[in-house]
Motif scaffolding. Sequence first.
Motif, PDB file in Angstrom:
ATOM      1  N   ILE B 143      22.409 -34.757  17.313  1.00 55.33           N
ATOM      2  CA  ILE B 143      23.436 -35.126  18.300  1.00 55.33           C
ATOM      3  C   ILE B 143      24.451 -36.049  17.618  1.00 55.33           C
ATOM      4  O   ILE B 143      24.240 -37.250  17.494  1.00 55.33           O
ATOM      5  CB  ILE B 143      22.798 -35.813  19.535  1.00 55.33           C
ATOM      6  CG1 ILE B 143      21.674 -34.934  20.102  1.00 55.33           C
ATOM      7  CG2 ILE B 143      23.859 -36.114  20.587  1.00 55.33           C
ATOM      8  CD1 ILE B 143      20.878 -35.584  21.238  1.00 55.33           C
ATOM      9  N   ASP B 144      25.543 -35.455  17.157  1.00 57.03           N
ATOM     10  CA  ASP B 144      26.515 -36.211  16.357  1.00 57.03           C
ATOM     11  C   ASP B 144      27.162 -37.354  17.124  1.00 57.03           C
ATOM     12  O   ASP B 144      27.529 -38.371  16.541  1.00 57.03           O
ATOM     13  CB  ASP B 144      27.631 -35.265  15.865  1.00 57.03           C
ATOM     14  CG  ASP B 144      27.129 -34.361  14.760  1.00 57.03           C
ATOM     15  OD1 ASP B 144      26.094 -34.705  14.155  1.00 57.03           O
ATOM     16  OD2 ASP B 144      27.767 -33.312  14.514  1.00 57.03           O
ATOM     17  N   ASP B 145      27.348 -37.151  18.429  1.00 53.47           N
ATOM     18  CA  ASP B 145      28.063 -38.169  19.204  1.00 53.47           C
ATOM     19  C   ASP B 145      27.118 -39.144  19.914  1.00 53.47           C
ATOM     20  O   ASP B 145      27.507 -39.815  20.861  1.00 53.47           O
ATOM     21  CB  ASP B 145      29.033 -37.524  20.209  1.00 53.47           C
ATOM     22  CG  ASP B 145      28.396 -36.353  20.955  1.00 53.47           C
ATOM     23  OD1 ASP B 145      27.211 -36.042  20.682  1.00 53.47           O
ATOM     24  OD2 ASP B 145      29.085 -35.741  21.795  1.00 53.47           O
ATOM     25  N   LEU B 146      25.868 -39.217  19.421  1.00 54.27           N
ATOM     26  CA  LEU B 146      24.906 -40.160  20.001  1.00 54.27           C
ATOM     27  C   LEU B 146      25.280 -41.591  19.586  1.00 54.27           C
ATOM     28  O   LEU B 146      25.463 -41.870  18.404  1.00 54.27           O
ATOM     29  CB  LEU B 146      23.505 -39.816  19.486  1.00 54.27           C
ATOM     30  CG  LEU B 146      22.333 -40.509  20.180  1.00 54.27           C
ATOM     31  CD1 LEU B 146      22.197 -40.020  21.622  1.00 54.27           C
ATOM     32  CD2 LEU B 146      21.033 -40.245  19.423  1.00 54.27           C
ATOM     33  N   GLU B 147      25.366 -42.492  20.556  1.00 51.02           N
ATOM     34  CA  GLU B 147      25.817 -43.855  20.237  1.00 51.02           C
ATOM     35  C   GLU B 147      24.760 -44.922  20.457  1.00 51.02           C
ATOM     36  O   GLU B 147      24.884 -46.031  19.936  1.00 51.02           O
ATOM     37  CB  GLU B 147      27.071 -44.184  21.055  1.00 51.02           C
ATOM     38  CG  GLU B 147      28.274 -43.349  20.616  1.00 51.02           C
ATOM     39  CD  GLU B 147      29.511 -43.660  21.417  1.00 51.02           C
ATOM     40  OE1 GLU B 147      30.197 -44.642  21.090  1.00 51.02           O
ATOM     41  OE2 GLU B 147      29.762 -42.939  22.402  1.00 51.02           O
ATOM     42  N   THR B 148      23.734 -44.619  21.265  1.00 48.76           N
ATOM     43  CA  THR B 148      22.649 -45.599  21.453  1.00 48.76           C
ATOM     44  C   THR B 148      21.309 -44.875  21.560  1.00 48.76           C
ATOM     45  O   THR B 148      21.254 -43.717  21.973  1.00 48.76           O
ATOM     46  CB  THR B 148      22.794 -46.427  22.754  1.00 48.76           C
ATOM     47  OG1 THR B 148      22.634 -45.565  23.884  1.00 48.76           O
ATOM     48  CG2 THR B 148      24.141 -47.133  22.819  1.00 48.76           C
ATOM     49  N   VAL B 149      20.232 -45.592  21.195  1.00 47.08           N
ATOM     50  CA  VAL B 149      18.884 -45.120  21.508  1.00 47.08           C
ATOM     51  C   VAL B 149      18.067 -46.274  22.082  1.00 47.08           C
ATOM     52  O   VAL B 149      18.232 -47.421  21.677  1.00 47.08           O
ATOM     53  CB  VAL B 149      18.134 -44.513  20.299  1.00 47.08           C
ATOM     54  CG1 VAL B 149      18.803 -43.236  19.835  1.00 47.08           C
ATOM     55  CG2 VAL B 149      18.028 -45.490  19.166  1.00 47.08           C
ATOM     56  N   MET B 150      17.196 -45.935  23.024  1.00 45.16           N
ATOM     57  CA  MET B 150      16.325 -46.910  23.678  1.00 45.16           C
ATOM     58  C   MET B 150      14.882 -46.494  23.409  1.00 45.16           C
ATOM     59  O   MET B 150      14.528 -45.330  23.614  1.00 45.16           O
ATOM     60  CB  MET B 150      16.605 -46.899  25.190  1.00 45.16           C
ATOM     61  CG  MET B 150      15.897 -47.965  25.993  1.00 45.16           C
ATOM     62  SD  MET B 150      16.081 -47.719  27.788  1.00 45.16           S
ATOM     63  CE  MET B 150      17.777 -48.180  28.061  1.00 45.16           C
ATOM     64  N   PHE B 151      14.068 -47.420  22.887  1.00 45.01           N
ATOM     65  CA  PHE B 151      12.689 -47.064  22.515  1.00 45.01           C
ATOM     66  C   PHE B 151      11.809 -48.303  22.575  1.00 45.01           C
ATOM     67  O   PHE B 151      12.304 -49.424  22.636  1.00 45.01           O
ATOM     68  CB  PHE B 151      12.672 -46.433  21.109  1.00 45.01           C
ATOM     69  CG  PHE B 151      13.342 -47.285  20.062  1.00 45.01           C
ATOM     70  CD1 PHE B 151      12.649 -48.262  19.378  1.00 45.01           C
ATOM     71  CD2 PHE B 151      14.689 -47.124  19.787  1.00 45.01           C
ATOM     72  CE1 PHE B 151      13.269 -49.053  18.425  1.00 45.01           C
ATOM     73  CE2 PHE B 151      15.330 -47.921  18.829  1.00 45.01           C
ATOM     74  CZ  PHE B 151      14.610 -48.886  18.152  1.00 45.01           C
ATOM     75  N   PRO B 152      10.472 -48.142  22.565  1.00 41.80           N
ATOM     76  CA  PRO B 152       9.563 -49.287  22.707  1.00 41.80           C
ATOM     77  C   PRO B 152       9.488 -50.118  21.425  1.00 41.80           C
ATOM     78  O   PRO B 152       9.494 -49.563  20.318  1.00 41.80           O
ATOM     79  CB  PRO B 152       8.187 -48.646  22.966  1.00 41.80           C
ATOM     80  CG  PRO B 152       8.411 -47.195  23.102  1.00 41.80           C
ATOM     81  CD  PRO B 152       9.715 -46.873  22.479  1.00 41.80           C
ATOM     82  N   LEU B 153       9.405 -51.423  21.594  1.00 44.34           N
ATOM     83  CA  LEU B 153       9.161 -52.285  20.439  1.00 44.34           C
ATOM     84  C   LEU B 153       8.500 -53.577  20.906  1.00 44.34           C
ATOM     85  O   LEU B 153       9.046 -54.296  21.742  1.00 44.34           O
ATOM     86  CB  LEU B 153      10.466 -52.596  19.700  1.00 44.34           C
ATOM     87  CG  LEU B 153      10.237 -53.149  18.291  1.00 44.34           C
ATOM     88  CD1 LEU B 153       9.602 -52.114  17.379  1.00 44.34           C
ATOM     89  CD2 LEU B 153      11.526 -53.641  17.676  1.00 44.34           C
ATOM     90  N   ILE B 179      24.370 -46.924  15.175  1.00 38.66           N
ATOM     91  CA  ILE B 179      23.924 -46.562  16.521  1.00 38.66           C
ATOM     92  C   ILE B 179      23.278 -47.780  17.174  1.00 38.66           C
ATOM     93  O   ILE B 179      22.491 -48.488  16.542  1.00 38.66           O
ATOM     94  CB  ILE B 179      22.927 -45.384  16.442  1.00 38.66           C
ATOM     95  CG1 ILE B 179      23.647 -44.134  15.940  1.00 38.66           C
ATOM     96  CG2 ILE B 179      22.249 -45.129  17.789  1.00 38.66           C
ATOM     97  CD1 ILE B 179      22.733 -42.963  15.660  1.00 38.66           C
ATOM     98  N   GLY B 180      23.623 -48.039  18.421  1.00 35.60           N
ATOM     99  CA  GLY B 180      23.090 -49.200  19.135  1.00 35.60           C
ATOM    100  C   GLY B 180      21.620 -49.014  19.480  1.00 35.60           C
ATOM    101  O   GLY B 180      21.171 -47.890  19.734  1.00 35.60           O
ATOM    102  N   THR B 181      20.845 -50.127  19.471  1.00 35.54           N
ATOM    103  CA  THR B 181      19.411 -50.029  19.758  1.00 35.54           C
ATOM    104  C   THR B 181      19.040 -50.912  20.940  1.00 35.54           C
ATOM    105  O   THR B 181      19.415 -52.081  21.008  1.00 35.54           O
ATOM    106  CB  THR B 181      18.572 -50.442  18.537  1.00 35.54           C
ATOM    107  OG1 THR B 181      19.044 -51.693  18.038  1.00 35.54           O
ATOM    108  CG2 THR B 181      18.667 -49.403  17.437  1.00 35.54           C
ATOM    109  N   LEU B 182      18.288 -50.329  21.869  1.00 41.33           N
ATOM    110  CA  LEU B 182      17.819 -51.034  23.055  1.00 41.33           C
ATOM    111  C   LEU B 182      16.297 -50.975  23.056  1.00 41.33           C
ATOM    112  O   LEU B 182      15.723 -49.891  22.935  1.00 41.33           O
ATOM    113  CB  LEU B 182      18.348 -50.383  24.338  1.00 41.33           C
ATOM    114  CG  LEU B 182      19.868 -50.372  24.583  1.00 41.33           C
ATOM    115  CD1 LEU B 182      20.531 -49.233  23.828  1.00 41.33           C
ATOM    116  CD2 LEU B 182      20.140 -50.227  26.081  1.00 41.33           C
ATOM    117  N   GLY B 183      15.632 -52.132  23.188  1.00 37.50           N
ATOM    118  CA  GLY B 183      14.168 -52.156  23.142  1.00 37.50           C
ATOM    119  C   GLY B 183      13.555 -52.219  24.525  1.00 37.50           C
ATOM    120  O   GLY B 183      13.966 -53.026  25.356  1.00 37.50           O
ATOM    121  N   ILE B 184      12.578 -51.330  24.763  1.00 34.88           N
ATOM    122  CA  ILE B 184      11.812 -51.401  26.008  1.00 34.88           C
ATOM    123  C   ILE B 184      10.359 -51.772  25.689  1.00 34.88           C
ATOM    124  O   ILE B 184       9.943 -51.737  24.528  1.00 34.88           O
ATOM    125  CB  ILE B 184      11.841 -50.069  26.807  1.00 34.88           C
ATOM    126  CG1 ILE B 184      11.563 -48.878  25.881  1.00 34.88           C
ATOM    127  CG2 ILE B 184      13.171 -49.919  27.515  1.00 34.88           C
ATOM    128  CD1 ILE B 184      11.426 -47.554  26.619  1.00 34.88           C
TER     129      ILE B 184
END
Lengths: 244, 280
Positions: B143-153, B179-184
């Motif tokens: 996904i070339d236009d992916l700007e963020t991912v959210m995953f467990p940490l 790419i921006g990272t969001l932690g769940i």
Amino acid sequence: MSVNGDVPETVTAALADQRVEGRVCLEAGAGVGNTTAGLLAAGAKRVYAVTNDADHAATVRDRIGDRNADRLAVIEADLRATPLATDSVDLVAGHGLCNVLPPAELAPIAAELTRVAKPDGCLVVDDYAVPPADAAVNRLFALENAAARVVDGRPALTFYPPAVLAAVFAANGWSVERRKTLLNPVPWTEAHLDAHAEVVREYAAALPDSLGEPLTAMAEDLVAAIGSERTGTMYSLAFRRADG
Amino acid sequence: MLTFGSIALNWLEQEGANQLVELVLDHGVNHFDVAPTYGDAELKLGPKLRQYREDIFLGCKTQEREYEGAARKIDRSLNRLGIDTIDLYQIHGLEYEDELDTITADGGALDAIREAKAAGKVDHIGLTSHGNPGLILDAIDRIDDLETVMFPLNPVVAGKDGDEYDYEAVLERCEAEGIGTLGIKAFAKGSWPPTDELAEADRPYANWYEPVDTPEDIRERFDFAAARGLDTVVSPGDPKLVKMVLDAASRSAGMDEARQRALIEEARHDDSPVPEQLHH
């Protein structure tokens, strides 16, 4: 990575700035083989896991040996006199080793590790700083040492300040190249405290019941009273031969 | 540094929901995350979101994998939230490779999201997953236009070496690619006891895992997650915990590596597959 089980972060951090890939390595005092697993995961050409404890040797073989038969040799030997050739090891690692060595054994073991290390070899020594005086775990460690002294005439645990270990290895021509704090605080979990209580139980088993039973009971009471504790630090010293 | 997980609003009446949003904004948090599957959260966020629309960067998401469903969900969320544009729209809960195939194929959800983007309904595209990190890396590739991912940490995940836990690799890749990272799950303590021991209705928190719940533990978990390099840490889903998390984030002073390792070591011994040992 996962083929060897989880490698503790302490090991990974201690080895992070060491050249491991393609090198001949020695884990001195293999325990359950955590550092051996870390060395293999980091691409060591060969790892000698040396321990004088048959149970530990069996644990390391079970846990790591089968999948790494071509790269791992588990050796049961006294660290003061190993069967390894002189000048044969690129990297020597002792992770949590020195605290189980009584002071009298430090110098001969340092000399033996120096003998097997190549002249341009490296040495990493990781251990616990002396726990703070008010740490509750000190009571369990003191009991463990008392039991060990009664049975073996030697302490089970000795915590050496980094300067002491630096001096012991300096006497063999090593100089400290890097010092790092691995853990601050050290998490003494219920599992760790149980393992220390188990050591007391093993010593107690060698004593008459009248002495062994109260020792065991005291250890169990201490584990229950402490629960778990975060205290003290674990450090890592990386050495190079001064003449290397 | 902190993203407000707006699922917390689902458990509150409207007035309480309004107050919680005010509290979150008072703490300087401007990134909110919501989803259509979080009960009434979208509806309850609506009034304050519209009041402070300029101040809030809103993330929403969809579990739809195909065009029709995703297009419908975008419009439905816009409608329920009462706004014109969702700032970040995420593919939600990616778990399997074949889902990724569907999403990225012609007629997949991505077509709908891109179309919405072209129409000004969506501003950025993201992904959430607590699945295999390898799958997230694949998604980044595809996904070339992916700007963020959210995953467990959290310290438990960070201490496991298996590829299936290697979210560190995701962090590294995201950093390299901007790419921006969001932690769940930063505040997850473990699974709830089995329901025959503790009925679902008797759980003290709304989270689907058992959370840490003292100010000290919450502060430590926030500091840990932030120190691992995440751009932002998502607050837990139970409103009772949000205030503590806001305090933790406000007072965060970072965490050095020796302390991060201490938390990982502690968690490792909670559930160690290796025989009990004296040492760390």
